[in-house]
Design an enzyme around this catalytic site. Structure first.
Site, short mmCIF file in Angstrom:
data_model
loop_
_atom_site.label_atom_id
_atom_site.label_comp_id
_atom_site.label_asym_id
_atom_site.label_seq_id
_atom_site.Cartn_x
_atom_site.Cartn_y
_atom_site.Cartn_z
N SER A 78 -11.19 -0.59 -1.43
CA SER A 78 -9.86 -0.57 -0.49
C SER A 78 -9.97 -1.12 0.76
O SER A 78 -9.14 -1.53 1.54
CB SER A 78 -9.14 0.77 -0.40
OG SER A 78 -8.33 1.13 -1.62
N ASP A 135 0.82 -1.18 -0.10
CA ASP A 135 0.09 -0.02 -0.23
C ASP A 135 0.77 1.17 0.01
O ASP A 135 2.18 1.15 -0.59
CB ASP A 135 -0.84 0.02 1.29
CG ASP A 135 -2.29 0.67 0.85
OD1 ASP A 135 -2.57 1.70 0.60
OD2 ASP A 135 -3.39 -0.22 0.75
N HIS A 184 -3.73 5.99 3.68
CA HIS A 184 -4.54 5.02 3.03
C HIS A 184 -4.07 3.70 3.66
O HIS A 184 -4.64 2.72 4.10
CB HIS A 184 -4.37 4.77 1.43
CG HIS A 184 -5.25 3.93 0.87
ND1 HIS A 184 -4.82 2.61 0.61
CD2 HIS A 184 -6.50 3.94 0.44
CE1 HIS A 184 -5.78 1.95 0.00
NE2 HIS A 184 -6.79 2.93 -0.09
#
Length: 585
Positions: free
Chosen positions: A546, A133, A360
């Site tokens: 996600s 990620d 994220h």
């Protein structure tokens, strides 16, 4: 009690994957409860009016992730009779403090809560997950230790090279313990640091190259504010000096006096114009690398980031080494609150400063494995699992991934003998099931028995909208985003709670262009999970595939934990078949 593979899979199933769109922040459990009461009042008002609520959009990973800023609604009628009928459908669901907190980190939707209640020791223990990620903040809440007290994060790696610093230059300290940094600044070496060779490797980096755009904007704003205050003070002093001169000299006939007054006036004009030409290129940090006889050590000088001249000095820095050895991290300054990890490569010639390229990655890791001892409802799906963070989002490319970064991440996952990989990244492709990285993943799955989970994309509801690699690669488990009535009624930005669980409208759909299903399973497409400390928040709400991908990955970690404990052979084929067989939708 011994469990068979069929019984384990039957007890835990995934609902039919990848990135974030809507943000909502919370600092503590007390704050969450306060928001719950506000949410309950707001929901009551919207029902009585028969109105719809709007969702705000946010793209957390531009270019690199398969998410978009467009967020769809989860269904439900509008005002009038249709809206009343929809409200009646969810009348049996009661939104209270407990159900609200549970909806923030959904586990009921995949039966993870029931599974953990029946088998608390099968909470992901013995399972290692690689998170491909945007990077990871080791200081984030809930990501320090596992449920059984082991280190949560085994390694933090920058696979992109965006934080690399050239430290090939070697210098030696003088009699006073001073060395010349790569930026040209003299640095004082701490006399207690062990360095048998006496050789110090130096390098430097613009700190804004390590920060996200959001953090850079905040730091620039704070630095500009401080600079403006100091500049105004200097302007006030210059104006006062000019005023005092005029009061003392009513007539300026002498050439020397004229020149003096012109100098004073020029200083006032220069200071006033300086504000219009202000440009902040960013502070430079000096890095020093040395070998203490056992491991490579790293120290940073961050004085240019600190307001206090006595802070950030090289000699006051607590030396770091490669994260996997001691699992320690540093913070640049109090102003940015940005945590970083240091790794040294190539015999000290390359220093990698690892920071995240967006919140994220930390959020994804939290959904899969966060452990909050004081608030179990906010735990991730598999609080007993351990992780390694592989940063594939290149800070120089706006957090986009590259083939080199992906390959390095896959190599790291193999080196750490990871059981699972979660990749909440992706984009469109012309050729499904094709490419060098796809070949490497397929080889890792078939030969190394690695289970690879990835998001399917946020480009629905049209058919054949799945992204690569999650929705278009046959060896990868592609995950879609699901929303339940409990999630909708809690805090997941849906217009009206649906009568029953359904796929988010924006979740990508199959089939792929070569006829494959595209989306293998679905899981909860949103959660309130930990985020980096530099955001100045502890948790945020993000919605997208996600979020559903790490939810499914955490569920698989529970299965693997049970299978390992029960002595059942782990195979990516049997696990995938069981998941797809027991899915809800």
């Amino acid at each position: 009690m011994d469990l068979s593979l069929q019984q384990i899979h039957g007890a835990l199933f995934a609902v039919p994957s990848c990135s974030s769109s809507s943000y909502w922040a919370s600092s503590t459990s007390q704050s969450l409860r306060l928001i719950f009461h506000r949410r309950l009042k707001s929901r009551s008002r919207s029902r009585s009016r028969g109105t719809r609520l709007r969702r705000s959009g946010f793209s957390a990973m531009p270019c690199s992730s398969s998410e978009t800023s467009r967020v769809g609604c989860g269904g439900g009628g509008g005002g009038g009779a249709g809206g009343e009928a929809d409200n009646a459908c969810v009348a049996n669901f009661k939104l209270n403090e407990s159900t609200f907190l549970a909806s923030l980190m959904p586990k009921k939707e995949i039966n993870a809560d029931r599974f953990l209640e029946a088998h608390p020791e099968y909470d992901g223990r013995g399972v290692v997950i690689a998170i491909f990620d945007s990077g990871f903040d080791p200081s984030a809440a809930g990501l320090h230790v596992t449920s059984d007290g082991k280190p949560k994060v085994l390694d933090v790696i920058d696979c992109t090279g965006s934080g690399d610093i050239d430290t090939s230059k070697v210098v030696k300290a003088d009699e006073d313990g001073l060395i010349r940094g790569a930026s040209g600044v003299p640095l004082v070496v701490n006399s207690s640091w062990k360095n048998p060779t006496g050789e110090w490797r130096v390098g430097c980096k613009l700190v804004y190259e390590l920060f996200t755009d959001t953090l850079t904007s905040r730091v620039k704003k704070e630095r500009r504010k401080t600079w403006d205050e100091k500049n105004q003070e200097e302007i006030a002093k210059a104006v006062k000096n000019l005023y005092d001169f005029d009061q003392k000299h009513s007539k300026v006939d002498d050439a020397k006096l004229k020149k003096t007054r012109e100098d004073l006036q020029s200083r006032v004009d220069f200071l006033k114009k300086q504000a219009d030409k202000y440009e902040d290129k960013g502070p430079i940090i000096d890095a020093v690398v040395w070998h203490d006889g056992e491991v490579w050590r790293v120290a940073l000088d961050t004085q240019s980031l600190e307001e206090d001249p006595d802070c950030g000095k090289l000699a006051d820095f607590t030396p770091l080494t490669n994260y996997r050895i001691e699992r320690k991290y540093g913070v640049f300054s109090r102003l940015d609150a940005c945590s970083f990890v240091a790794n040294v490569y190539d015999e000290g010639k390359v220093l990698s400063i690892v920071t995240d390229s967006s919140p994220h990655g930390t959020h994804v890791a939290g959904i899969a494995t966060a452990h909050h001892p004081e608030e179990h409802l906010l735990n991730g799906v598999a609080p007993g699992a351990q992780i390694i963070s592989c940063k594939i989002g290149d800070s120089r490319l706006g957090s986009m991934e590259t083939g080199t970064g992906l390959t390095r991440a896959l190599i790291a996952a193999m080196e750490h003998n990871c059981d699972l990989v979660n990749m909440s990244y992706g984009e469109g492709t012309l050729l499904p099931d094709y490419g060098r990285f796809v070949d490497l993943v397929t080889e890792a799955v078939n030969k190394r028995r690695l289970i690879f989970v990835s998001s399917a994309g946020n480009n629905g509801p049209a058919l054949t909208t799945v992204g690569a690699p999650g929705g278009t690669t046959s060896s990868i488990i592609g995950v879609g985003a699901y929303v339940s009535p409990a999630m909708a009624a809690g805090a997941h930005s849906v217009v009206e709670p649906p009568c029953e669980g359904l796929e988010y409208t924006w979740s990508s759909r199959g089939p792929t262009s070569d006829g494959d299903l595209g989306v293998c399973i679905s899981a909860a497409g949103g959660a309130v999970a930990p985020v980096p400390t530099w955001t100045l928040q502890r948790r945020m709400l993000m919605n997208g595939t996600s979020m559903s991908s790490p939810s499914a990955c955490g569920a698989i970690a529970l299965l693997l934990s049970a299978m390992k404990a029960e002595g059942i052979p782990v195979s990516p084929y049997s696990v995938r078949r069981a998941l797809e067989k027991h899915q809800l939708v």
